[in-house]
Design an enzyme around this catalytic site. Structure first.
Site, PDB file in Angstrom:
ATOM      1  N   LYS A  81      36.298  41.783  42.945  1.00 58.94           N
ATOM      2  CA  LYS A  81      37.600  41.594  43.602  1.00 58.94           C
ATOM      3  C   LYS A  81      38.631  41.069  42.613  1.00 58.94           C
ATOM      4  O   LYS A  81      39.757  41.570  42.554  1.00 58.94           O
ATOM      5  CB  LYS A  81      37.441  40.581  44.751  1.00 58.94           C
ATOM      6  N   ASN A  82      38.249  40.067  41.828  1.00 59.33           N
ATOM      7  CA  ASN A  82      39.215  39.418  40.940  1.00 59.33           C
ATOM      8  C   ASN A  82      39.582  40.274  39.727  1.00 59.33           C
ATOM      9  O   ASN A  82      40.510  39.935  38.996  1.00 59.33           O
ATOM     10  CB  ASN A  82      38.697  38.048  40.484  1.00 59.33           C
ATOM     11  N   CYS A 103      47.782  25.792  49.132  1.00 62.05           N
ATOM     12  CA  CYS A 103      46.534  26.531  49.233  1.00 62.05           C
ATOM     13  C   CYS A 103      45.436  25.521  49.457  1.00 62.05           C
ATOM     14  O   CYS A 103      45.541  24.380  49.004  1.00 62.05           O
ATOM     15  CB  CYS A 103      46.348  27.304  47.938  1.00 62.05           C
ATOM     16  N   ARG A 108      47.814  24.503  43.010  1.00 65.79           N
ATOM     17  CA  ARG A 108      47.850  25.792  42.309  1.00 65.79           C
ATOM     18  C   ARG A 108      49.266  26.280  42.001  1.00 65.79           C
ATOM     19  O   ARG A 108      49.733  27.269  42.561  1.00 65.79           O
ATOM     20  CB  ARG A 108      47.095  26.852  43.117  1.00 65.79           C
ATOM     21  N   PRO A 109      49.970  25.618  41.101  1.00 66.04           N
ATOM     22  CA  PRO A 109      51.327  26.060  40.762  1.00 66.04           C
ATOM     23  C   PRO A 109      51.323  27.367  39.957  1.00 66.04           C
ATOM     24  O   PRO A 109      50.259  27.844  39.537  1.00 66.04           O
ATOM     25  CB  PRO A 109      51.846  24.911  39.905  1.00 66.04           C
ATOM     26  N   LEU A 147      52.853  28.176  34.690  1.00 65.77           N
ATOM     27  CA  LEU A 147      52.449  28.814  33.424  1.00 65.77           C
ATOM     28  C   LEU A 147      52.875  30.282  33.383  1.00 65.77           C
ATOM     29  O   LEU A 147      53.237  30.810  32.329  1.00 65.77           O
ATOM     30  CB  LEU A 147      50.933  28.706  33.230  1.00 65.77           C
ATOM     31  N   ASP A 200      34.199  29.222  41.073  1.00 63.04           N
ATOM     32  CA  ASP A 200      33.943  30.034  42.268  1.00 63.04           C
ATOM     33  C   ASP A 200      32.461  30.043  42.672  1.00 63.04           C
ATOM     34  O   ASP A 200      32.108  30.638  43.694  1.00 63.04           O
ATOM     35  CB  ASP A 200      34.431  31.478  42.057  1.00 63.04           C
ATOM     36  N   ARG A 245      37.432  38.319  52.937  1.00 63.49           N
ATOM     37  CA  ARG A 245      38.341  38.466  51.798  1.00 63.49           C
ATOM     38  C   ARG A 245      37.571  38.788  50.526  1.00 63.49           C
ATOM     39  O   ARG A 245      38.121  39.387  49.603  1.00 63.49           O
ATOM     40  CB  ARG A 245      39.130  37.164  51.572  1.00 63.49           C
TER      41      ARG A 245
HETATM   42  C1  UD1 Z   1      41.578  32.908  39.477  1.00 67.16           C
HETATM   43  C2  UD1 Z   1      40.636  33.520  40.485  1.00 67.16           C
HETATM   44  C3  UD1 Z   1      39.965  32.429  41.316  1.00 67.16           C
HETATM   45  C4  UD1 Z   1      39.288  31.415  40.387  1.00 67.16           C
HETATM   46  C5  UD1 Z   1      40.257  30.919  39.325  1.00 67.16           C
HETATM   47  C6  UD1 Z   1      39.586  30.029  38.285  1.00 67.16           C
HETATM   48  C7  UD1 Z   1      41.686  35.642  40.953  1.00 67.16           C
HETATM   49  C8  UD1 Z   1      42.430  36.504  41.926  1.00 67.16           C
HETATM   50  N1  UD1 Z   1      41.406  34.405  41.358  1.00 67.16           N
HETATM   51  O1  UD1 Z   1      42.590  32.221  40.198  1.00 67.16           O
HETATM   52  O2  UD1 Z   1      39.004  33.026  42.173  1.00 67.16           O
HETATM   53  O3  UD1 Z   1      38.827  30.327  41.157  1.00 67.16           O
HETATM   54  O4  UD1 Z   1      40.842  32.024  38.627  1.00 67.16           O
HETATM   55  O5  UD1 Z   1      38.526  30.715  37.683  1.00 67.16           O
HETATM   56  O6  UD1 Z   1      41.325  36.080  39.887  1.00 67.16           O
HETATM   57  N2  UD1 Z   1      47.453  26.397  36.984  1.00 67.16           N
HETATM   58  C9  UD1 Z   1      48.623  25.718  36.712  1.00 67.16           C
HETATM   59  N3  UD1 Z   1      49.767  26.454  36.536  1.00 67.16           N
HETATM   60  C10 UD1 Z   1      49.771  27.828  36.609  1.00 67.16           C
HETATM   61  C11 UD1 Z   1      48.577  28.497  36.871  1.00 67.16           C
HETATM   62  C12 UD1 Z   1      47.422  27.758  37.055  1.00 67.16           C
HETATM   63  O7  UD1 Z   1      48.651  24.489  36.635  1.00 67.16           O
HETATM   64  O8  UD1 Z   1      50.839  28.421  36.433  1.00 67.16           O
HETATM   65  C13 UD1 Z   1      46.203  25.617  37.197  1.00 67.16           C
HETATM   66  C14 UD1 Z   1      45.629  25.798  38.594  1.00 67.16           C
HETATM   67  O9  UD1 Z   1      46.216  24.921  39.521  1.00 67.16           O
HETATM   68  C15 UD1 Z   1      44.165  25.490  38.341  1.00 67.16           C
HETATM   69  C16 UD1 Z   1      43.922  26.024  36.929  1.00 67.16           C
HETATM   70  O10 UD1 Z   1      45.216  26.144  36.343  1.00 67.16           O
HETATM   71  O11 UD1 Z   1      43.955  24.098  38.357  1.00 67.16           O
HETATM   72  C17 UD1 Z   1      43.235  27.372  36.852  1.00 67.16           C
HETATM   73  O12 UD1 Z   1      43.910  28.289  37.676  1.00 67.16           O
HETATM   74  P1  UD1 Z   1      43.944  29.851  37.368  1.00 67.16           P
HETATM   75  O13 UD1 Z   1      42.949  30.172  36.308  1.00 67.16           O
HETATM   76  O14 UD1 Z   1      45.356  30.260  37.152  1.00 67.16           O
HETATM   77  O15 UD1 Z   1      43.441  30.453  38.743  1.00 67.16           O
HETATM   78  P2  UD1 Z   1      43.923  31.769  39.464  1.00 67.16           P
HETATM   79  O16 UD1 Z   1      44.317  32.803  38.466  1.00 67.16           O
HETATM   80  O17 UD1 Z   1      44.888  31.411  40.546  1.00 67.16           O
END
Ligand code: UD1
Length: 426
Positions: A22-23, A123, A128-129, A132, A313, A405
């Site tokens: 899925k991811n 969420c 989860r901002p 970045l 996950d 999902r």
């Molecule tokens: C993806 C996966 C999710 C998995 C996660 C971590 C998908 C669709 N989802 O989520 O299943 O649990 O990777 O392996 O692929 N963060 C910030 N700022 C940002 C982006 C992220 O602070 O702009 C933080 C998040 O809050 C979190 C960490 O970075 O604490 C990792 O998040 P991220 O790797 O971005 O997760 P997703 O891509 O949302």
């Protein structure tokens, strides 16, 4: 709302087919926005999140078609054509359903010079901002304002390559920036990039579309931008979290199951822990087998980390495993700040868990007992199904839409291996 009813205590025996990730599928579908030609994806899983992404893309004007109906084997091949885009706005009512919707931001901005994407909002597993994603796109020259709950991005003269160093590893931000950089002018360097297999899969697909990318699979990725990309055919990588979840189910129940259509190298950190806990795991020509016959589960510690570390996950599933292991286990979550919501539900089933900040101390108990439970996110929901498999008596898992999902026909796959499990339709 559907529910899952199950009775624990039976070993699992047989084989389970693992689907496409899925991811990986979600960013790959978003990548179709980068070209006016058709992107064809194979091994697409039949999941609610995939339907949501298809819906979002259609709303942008993308022509989405499948070789067969949803749920048929042919329906695993999907064709996406973004030849005519009618809107560059991703509205709140779709984005709020699925955070990964934000992945359309990079490709839309890179190809059309503008995009408006609703902020995903809160969420269940943390704040989860998307700072970045925004920081990276700004570095490529985009002008970005956050107004009225929307990220409004423009790059009238196109994006320009830059060096971007992520202060922390983000899967989604790496994906958004890879897609944007593929159509930017000049060279982009992503430092401290995520290394998840889904990132590698996206890079492989972008390369098939004509992108020039170096350092695939590493934390230092270089993208030489192209003025345009072409259509391609791409086979989606197997789902390592689905693989790990069924492996955990066998570890909990005992028995022996072959997981087909998957690859052991995608989940080495999980396999290492399962072996430490007392399971045997072997590679086969079709995938891998996981077995636990007679031996007791042992308590082992888990620390979630970006790939190749132990995946967040899989944290909830690992915790269930430890609730019925001999001894104690320390489970530490380093990726998301609020990812222990399954703990109170597991406690209702008799688990002994104490949470201190980002760590949970699990003391194994001889058995769990069935109960009606519910969860607020995908992996927490599946962990409750696993707990039900470990429990004596009946467990009912409510809010099954979370499971739908990310897990295709979960109850059928487990029932085929001997689990007593059924879906109750409401
Ligand atoms: C993806 C996966 C999710 C998995 C996660 C971590 C998908 C669709 N989802 O989520 O299943 O649990 O990777 O392996 O692929 N963060 C910030 N700022 C940002 C982006 C992220 O602070 O702009 C933080 C998040 O809050 C979190 C960490 O970075 O604490 C990792 O998040 P991220 O790797 O971005 O997760 P997703 O891509 O949302």
């Amino acid at each position: 709302m559907d529910r899952i009813r199950l009775r624990g205590g039976r070993p699992l025996d047989g084989s389970i087919a693992i689907g496409g990730a899925k991811n990986a599928a979600l960013p790959l579908m978003a990548a179709s926005l980068l070209t006016p030609q058709t992107l064809t994806l194979g091994n697409v899983p039949h999941l609610a999140d995939i339907a949501t992404m298809a819906h979002l893309l259609q709303q942008h004007g993308v022509d989405v078609s499948m070789d067969g109906g949803n749920g048929t084997p042919e329906g695993r091949t999907i064709h996406l054509n973004a030849g005519t885009i009618t809107s560059t706005v991703a509205p709140y009512d779709l984005v709020r359903k699925m955070r990964a919707s934000v992945l359309v931001l990079g490709p839309l901005l890179a190809r059309f010079g503008e995009a408006e994407v609703s902020l995903p909002g809160g969420c269940a597993i943390g704040t989860r901002p998307v700072d970045l994603h925004i920081m990276g796109l700004k570095a490529l020259g985009a002008e970005i304002a956050v107004e009225g709950g929307y990220i409004k991005a423009t790059a009238k003269k196109g994006l320009k390559g830059a060096v971007i160093r992520f202060p922390m590893v983000s899967v989604g931000a790496t994906e958004n920036l890879l897609m944007a950089a593929a159509l930017a002018e000049g060279t982009t360097v992503l430092e401290n990039a995520a290394r998840e297999p889904e990132i590698t899969d996206l890079c492989d697909c972008l390369i098939a579309m004509g992108a020039e990318i170096e350092g695939v699979g590493s934390e230092h990725i270089t993208v030489h931008g192209k003025p345009s990309l072409q259509g391609a055919r791409h086979q989606i990588v197997p789902d390592r979290i689905e693989t790990g979840t069924y492996a955990a189910a066998v570890a909990i129940c005992g028995g022996r199951v072959e997981l087909t259509g998957t690859r052991i190298d995608l989940i080495e950190s999980v396999v290492d822990k399962l072996r430490e806990a007392g399971c045997s795991v072997d590679e086969t020509p079709r995938g891998m087998t996981i077995a636990r016959n007679g031996s007791r589960l042992r308590g082992v510690d888990f620390l979630t980390q970006p790939y190749p570390g132990f995946p967040t996950d899989m944290q909830a599933q690992a915790m269930v495993l430890m609730t019925v292991a001999d001894g104690a286990a320390m489970i530490t979550e380093t990726i998301f700040e609020n990812r222990f919501m399954h703990v109170p539900e597991l406690a209702r089933m008799g688990a002994n868990i104490v949470v201190h900040g980002s760590s949970a101390l699990v003391r194994g108990v001889p058995k769990l007992t069935g109960a009606p439970v519910m969860a607020t996110d995908l992996r927490a929901s599946v962990s409750l199904v696993l707990a039900g498999l470990a429990a004596e008596g009946e467990t009912t898992v409510n809010r099954v839409y979370h499971l739908d999902r990310g897990y295709e026909r979960l109850e059928e796959k487990l029932a085929a291996c001997g689990a007593v499990i059924e879906r109750l339709k409401d």
